[in-house]
Design a protein around this motif. Sequence first.
Motif, short mmCIF file in Angstrom:
data_model
loop_
_atom_site.label_atom_id
_atom_site.label_comp_id
_atom_site.label_asym_id
_atom_site.label_seq_id
_atom_site.Cartn_x
_atom_site.Cartn_y
_atom_site.Cartn_z
N LEU A 95 0.83 -1.20 0.00
CA LEU A 95 0.00 0.00 0.00
C LEU A 95 0.87 1.26 0.00
N VAL A 96 1.91 1.27 0.81
CA VAL A 96 2.83 2.41 0.85
C VAL A 96 3.50 2.59 -0.51
N ASP A 97 3.95 1.49 -1.11
CA ASP A 97 4.57 1.57 -2.44
C ASP A 97 3.60 2.14 -3.47
N THR A 100 3.14 5.88 -2.87
CA THR A 100 4.33 6.59 -3.32
C THR A 100 4.33 6.72 -4.84
N MET A 101 3.99 5.63 -5.52
CA MET A 101 3.94 5.64 -6.98
C MET A 101 2.88 6.63 -7.48
N LEU A 102 1.72 6.65 -6.85
CA LEU A 102 0.67 7.58 -7.24
C LEU A 102 1.08 9.02 -6.97
N TYR A 106 1.22 11.89 -9.85
CA TYR A 106 0.49 13.16 -9.79
C TYR A 106 1.44 14.35 -9.79
N GLU A 107 2.64 14.20 -9.19
CA GLU A 107 3.64 15.27 -9.25
C GLU A 107 4.03 15.53 -10.70
#
Length: 114
Positions: A95-97, A100-102, A106-107
Amino acid sequence: MNLEMQRFKADFFKALAHPLRIRILELLSESDKSVNEIQSLVGSEGSAVSQQLTVLRSKNIVTGTKDGNRVIYSLRDPMIIELLAVARQIFNNHLVDTITMLDKFYENETEEST
């Protein structure tokens, strides 16, 4: 011997491969419970709970002890509690990965649109 261990592991994980069985194990990790208690806590029909308990018993993951006219279920091996905790940690890591990917996605989207 190696093949036997692999088969044991595969059968063991197959027995865990159902959301209701996992929920039952989580409840039993808190304390021993009767079918009625489990049924009430999961909000499921008694037949569904009984069916899943039968699978767990057949794989020696839970045990049932007669107490008058009811059966009290418990974890056969307390290591199941640790196994569930490790599975939760693995899920959280994934979930953390994903988060982070999302965030990175979005950045990049925001940077490209400016």
